[in-house]
Scaffold this active site. Structure first.
Site, PDB file in Angstrom:
ATOM      1  CB  THR A  70      -0.930  -0.002   1.236  1.00 45.75           C
ATOM      2  OG1 THR A  70      -1.730  -1.182   1.192  1.00 45.75           O
ATOM      3  CG2 THR A  70      -1.827   1.214   1.270  1.00 45.75           C
ATOM      4  CD  GLN A 179      -2.213 -11.248  -4.322  1.00 46.20           C
ATOM      5  OE1 GLN A 179      -1.793 -12.409  -4.309  1.00 46.20           O
ATOM      6  NE2 GLN A 179      -2.799 -10.711  -3.265  1.00 46.20           N
ATOM      7  CG  HIS A 199       1.696  -9.383   4.190  1.00 50.04           C
ATOM      8  ND1 HIS A 199       0.441  -9.898   3.968  1.00 50.04           N
ATOM      9  CD2 HIS A 199       1.646  -8.099   3.781  1.00 50.04           C
ATOM     10  CE1 HIS A 199      -0.330  -8.942   3.447  1.00 50.04           C
ATOM     11  NE2 HIS A 199       0.391  -7.854   3.311  1.00 50.04           N
ATOM     12  CB  CYS A 321      -7.580  -4.482   1.505  1.00 51.83           C
ATOM     13  SG  CYS A 321      -6.057  -5.379   1.476  1.00 51.83           S
TER      14      CYS A 321
END
Ligand code: PLP
Length: 377
Positions: A70, A179, A199, A321
């Site tokens: 982000t 991704q 993560h 999210c």
């Protein structure tokens, strides 16, 4: 427990965790300090940075450690927009971006930037003709996700970059590769800027990567002291950086072998779920197998998710999210609000076993039958 939500986050690899603990215990100094403890920490940080820059074949100065994807996306979009305002105020993004990209676009729109949304075909592939049409002399930035987080749609970045540069050599291409990293090969040289996060690749939470080619005209958006991590000043989180380097090294090996295994699991699930009249598979030929998205006719995805949870099976509705909202990615593929309003994402890993998939399919059947019955009552 059967964890099928690897695209939301991954468990930390044990070796990665060990390197985090070792760096925490043995390197207490601040890499910005001038004394020997600081110098020792700085050397470790530089060696982790070098490992990462070698893997991606980029300069160390082109990499910034962030708090996650982000933040990397914020740096990419805001930093480029502010620095290039005089050249133009037009930005193009796809309809298959992560919600963080759209949130940043809203902010930039309020600052006076103009955002265009490029169309895609029925497979989710960016429509090259529409991209050409939308490119303008004042287009400063295009941001296209490498792999869509909800459906696994993968974009050909190299080709997209060629189209963009042909139309306007001054337009930068950013890609959110969150991704893609650790699932398929990624090449930072296909783009001018890229975002990633630890993560999603069995690394710790709280650290991400921002790649910016040294030729990109860029304005910092954060100011402070400490020059070790230029665009994100302050004390660098050394243990996270060391662990991230290890996670990247581990996650970028054996990709083909892992992908083939995951594809077999994905095929098995698709073949089984196809038989349900009330299930639609949101899948196209350019989806990577790690992410499998389905829509449920007449059953609320959230209800289904919690019913699976009773069997200790964990999946997502849309991206973690943006839970609870309509799936913009499924909308982009099918332009069908009903289909996009009740979606489940099953995300797989090389850690997923055939036995877990079999148990998931058995529980899916039980939950489906139970909830279908309730619906009729
Ligand atoms: N971009 C994509 C494509 C993602 O899938 C995610 C997480 O779901 C993010 C960005 C946000 O990453 P982070 O949690 O590291 O900020």
């Amino acid at each position: 427990m059967i964890y099928l939500d690897y695209s939301a986050t991954t468990p930390v690899n044990y070796d990665v965790l060990e390197s985090y603990i070792r760096a925490t215990k043995d390197f207490p100094g601040n890499p910005n300090s001038l004394h020997s403890l600081g110098v020792k920490s700085k050397a470790l940080m530089n060696s982790a940075l070098k490992q990462i820059s070698d893997i991606f074949n980029v300069l160390e100065s082109e990499l910034t450690f962030t708090s996650g994807a982000t933040m990397s996306n914020n740096l990419a979009l805001v930093g480029t927009s502010l620095a290039n305002m005089k050249q133009g105020n037009h930005i193009i993004v796809s309809k298959l971006e992560h919600p963080s990209i759209y949130a940043i676009c809203n902010y930039l729109e309020n600052l006076g930037f103009e955002i265009s949304y490029v169309n895609n075909d029925e497979d989710g592939l960016v429509d090259f003709d529409d991209l050409k049409k939308k490119m303008r002399a004042d287009t400063i930035l295009v941001s296209i996700c490498a792999v869509n987080s909800e459906t696994g749609v993968r974009q050909p970045l190299k080709m997209i970059r060629q189209i963009i540069k042909k139309e306007n050599p001054y337009t930068y291409l950013h890609s959110d590769m969150t991704q893609a990293l650790g699932k398929i090969p990624v090449n930072f040289h296909d783009v001018d800027m890229a975002s990633a996060t630890a993560h999603k690749i069995y690394g710790p939470k709280g650290i991400g990567l921002f790649y910016k080619n040294s030729r990109v005209k860029f304005s910092p958006i954060l100011y402070g002291s400490g020059h070790a991590n230029m665009l994100n000043p302050g004390t660098p989180p050394l243990p996270l950086i060391v662990a991230f380097a290890k996670a990247i090294r581990l996650a970028t090996t054996d990709l083909d072998k892992r992908e083939n295994f995951i594809r077999r699991l994905n095929d098995k699930i698709v073949n089984d779920l196809k038989k349900y009249e009330g299930v639609m598979i949101n899948h196209s030929k350019i989806c990577i197998p790690h992410i499998l998205n389905i829509s449920l006719k007449d059953i609320k995805a959230e209800t289904f998710l919690h019913a699976l949870e009773e069997y200790e099976i964990y999946v997502s509705t849309n991206t973690a999210c943006a839970s609870g909202e309509i799936s913009t990615s499924v909308m982009a593929l099918y332009d069908d609000p009903k289909r996009a309003s009740s979606t489940l994402r099953i995300s797989l890993s090389h850690l997923t076993t055939t036995d877990e998939v079999n148990k998931f399919l058995a529980c899916f059947k039980l939950v489906y039958e139970k909830l279908s019955l309730l619906k009729r009552e």
